[in-house]
Write a protein that holds these residues in place. Structure first.
Motif, mmCIF file in Angstrom:
data_model
loop_
_atom_site.group_PDB
_atom_site.id
_atom_site.type_symbol
_atom_site.label_atom_id
_atom_site.label_comp_id
_atom_site.label_asym_id
_atom_site.label_seq_id
_atom_site.Cartn_x
_atom_site.Cartn_y
_atom_site.Cartn_z
ATOM 1 N N GLY A 5 0.718 -1.315 -0.003
ATOM 2 C CA GLY A 5 -0.117 0.127 -0.100
ATOM 3 C C GLY A 5 0.718 1.187 0.051
ATOM 4 O O GLY A 5 0.544 2.297 -0.704
ATOM 5 N N LEU A 6 1.909 1.173 0.768
ATOM 6 C CA LEU A 6 2.860 2.540 1.069
ATOM 7 C C LEU A 6 3.415 2.733 -0.644
ATOM 8 O O LEU A 6 3.580 3.786 -0.794
ATOM 9 N N GLY A 7 3.705 1.480 -1.256
ATOM 10 C CA GLY A 7 4.596 1.769 -2.449
ATOM 11 C C GLY A 7 3.632 2.034 -3.628
ATOM 12 O O GLY A 7 4.041 3.014 -4.334
ATOM 13 N N CYS A 8 2.286 1.744 -3.518
ATOM 14 C CA CYS A 8 1.419 2.294 -4.349
ATOM 15 C C CYS A 8 1.163 3.705 -4.042
ATOM 16 O O CYS A 8 1.011 4.768 -5.077
ATOM 17 N N GLY A 19 11.010 12.049 -12.511
ATOM 18 C CA GLY A 19 12.012 11.184 -12.851
ATOM 19 C C GLY A 19 12.242 9.617 -12.559
ATOM 20 O O GLY A 19 11.128 9.228 -12.026
ATOM 21 N N ALA A 20 13.208 8.985 -13.185
ATOM 22 C CA ALA A 20 12.931 7.376 -12.733
ATOM 23 C C ALA A 20 13.385 6.998 -11.420
ATOM 24 O O ALA A 20 12.650 6.079 -10.847
ATOM 25 N N SER A 21 13.906 8.045 -10.650
ATOM 26 C CA SER A 21 13.944 7.642 -9.270
ATOM 27 C C SER A 21 12.661 7.909 -8.576
ATOM 28 O O SER A 21 12.405 7.302 -7.526
ATOM 29 N N SER A 22 11.772 8.747 -8.920
ATOM 30 C CA SER A 22 10.572 9.035 -8.314
ATOM 31 C C SER A 22 9.448 7.618 -8.641
ATOM 32 O O SER A 22 9.044 7.056 -7.369
ATOM 33 N N ILE A 23 9.646 7.000 -9.696
ATOM 34 C CA ILE A 23 8.880 5.589 -9.633
ATOM 35 C C ILE A 23 9.654 4.520 -9.070
ATOM 36 O O ILE A 23 9.045 3.586 -8.805
ATOM 37 N N THR A 24 10.799 4.482 -9.102
ATOM 38 C CA THR A 24 11.690 3.464 -8.492
ATOM 39 C C THR A 24 11.621 3.221 -7.202
ATOM 40 O O THR A 24 11.355 1.805 -6.740
ATOM 41 N N LEU A 25 11.172 3.949 -6.296
ATOM 42 C CA LEU A 25 11.221 3.993 -4.968
ATOM 43 C C LEU A 25 9.880 3.158 -4.733
ATOM 44 O O LEU A 25 9.894 2.247 -3.607
ATOM 45 N N GLY A 26 8.718 3.803 -5.301
ATOM 46 C CA GLY A 26 7.424 3.124 -5.208
ATOM 47 C C GLY A 26 7.532 1.608 -5.637
ATOM 48 O O GLY A 26 6.918 0.677 -4.757
ATOM 49 N N LEU A 27 8.113 1.446 -6.688
ATOM 50 C CA LEU A 27 8.372 0.042 -7.080
ATOM 51 C C LEU A 27 9.005 -0.972 -6.316
ATOM 52 O O LEU A 27 8.598 -2.024 -5.971
ATOM 53 N N ILE A 28 10.069 -0.572 -5.608
ATOM 54 C CA ILE A 28 10.955 -1.208 -4.582
ATOM 55 C C ILE A 28 10.174 -1.685 -3.539
ATOM 56 O O ILE A 28 9.845 -2.782 -2.972
ATOM 57 N N VAL A 29 9.344 -0.641 -2.848
ATOM 58 C CA VAL A 29 8.492 -0.802 -1.704
ATOM 59 C C VAL A 29 7.495 -1.687 -2.092
ATOM 60 O O VAL A 29 7.215 -2.667 -1.120
ATOM 61 N N THR A 30 6.804 -1.591 -3.168
ATOM 62 C CA THR A 30 5.811 -2.474 -3.550
ATOM 63 C C THR A 30 6.109 -3.816 -3.768
ATOM 64 O O THR A 30 5.581 -4.820 -3.254
ATOM 65 N N GLY A 31 7.362 -4.026 -4.284
ATOM 66 C CA GLY A 31 7.816 -5.195 -4.658
ATOM 67 C C GLY A 31 8.229 -5.944 -3.286
ATOM 68 O O GLY A 31 7.981 -7.381 -3.180
#
Length: 132
Positions: A5-8, A19-31
């Motif tokens: 939920g936090l990643g989403c 930037g790429a870092s903006s979405i990368t953090l969310g994807l890492i937490v969701t994953g």
């Protein structure tokens, strides 16, 4: 579920300038959340099932997980489509709905968890000691 939920939520409100870092953090937490949730869910289902029904329990878990994914894609697709032609707003709706669903499920799971009680200690004269 909490991490998912936090990643989403971290992925919501992204725009074309993100930037790429903006979405990368969310994807890492969701994953990380999904990676921790799936094995724990399988262990919980197999532990709760009687030994002679564990195959059935695993099959039912897989079936319902796939059904949930299918229905989730359909529901989130409707949210995305309703925001057209603004793709960013559609993605915001999808990410926020996914975050809300995961965080609600995490809260429900936390309230449903039973605290383990004290384990009774064995005494030397227990029948379990004699059988083993």
């Amino acid at each position: 579920m909490l991490l998912s939920g936090l990643g989403c939520a971290l992925q919501a409100h992204l725009d074309a300038g993100s930037g790429a870092s903006s979405i990368t953090l969310g994807l890492i937490v969701t994953g990380a959340g999904v990676g921790l949730m799936i094995p724990a869910m399988g262990a919980a289902v197999l532990t709760a099932a009687p030994p002679d029904r564990r195959g059935t329990a695993a099959g039912a878990m897989t079936t319902f997980r796939q059904l949930g994914q299918t229905l989730g894609v359909a529901a989130l697709g409707v949210l995305f489509q309703n925001a057209r032609p603004d793709t960013a707003a559609g993605l915001d709706h999808v990410y926020l709905a996914a975050a809300l669903t995961s965080l609600t499920a995490a809260a429900l799971a936390a309230t449903a968890l039973k605290r383990p009680g004290p384990t009774p200690s064995k005494t030397p004269g227990d029948k379990a000691d004699l059988a083993g």
